[in-house]
Design a protein around this motif. Sequence first.
Motif: not given
Length: 230
Positions: A103-105, A73-74, A76, A70, A127, A170, A168
């Motif tokens: 991956k922040g996803k 994420a921005s 990350k 993947r 999210n 999220y 973050h």
Amino acid sequence: MTEFFAKILNMRLLLMTLTLLLVRGQAVFAQEDFPLEYVMENEAEDVEVCQDFICAKLREEILVEATKCRPLASFKRRRMHVRRKTAANSCKLFHDDNRLMSKGKCSAAIRQACERSGIDGRYLAENAYNLQKKGLLEKAGFVNMIWKYDEHTAPLGSILTYVGGLGHGYGHIEVRVNPHLYCSDHCNDHPVSGQSAATNRRYKLVGVYLPFASSIQISSRNPTASGVHN
């Protein structure tokens, strides 16, 4: 002798899962990457197993999602100081440890695993924090059993949601695959809140989600709640 036959059965389940993933052409995990007990542990001692088809499918599909290459994420990418081009393919960045690195996803991984498990994913394109705040998992057909379970007692196949986060806001979302494996866009051998004192303070469990039919069966066996987790 019973234990020997159980190991043979589990090995056959592993081989069937690997064959299915190869046929689909998805990113595949090797047996040495995911030990036998990490794939499916249907007879886990002292841990409930959600017997619903959706739960079983989620446990399988989230492993596929954890191995995918993947893009980061921005938030990350910025936190890791990684260039956009490099962050476009996590496998090139993390190499053999791709399945172990976030991956922040996490919510994207859960949504795609849910869609392949027969869940309508149109409600899940948010999210983890918003999935909880807006009640979107309920709209997708899940029931929050936080009154009965926490991250250490949640049935295998359940979806866990957290608010807060490190660096973050999220939140986080993951599937409990077995007693020692929690997966989303990567896998840990512990829940996200159990890594350290810092993560335990930052991540707060707010949801233990099971498919509606399974939650009804569990509630009928336990008509009164033993307490609410804070």
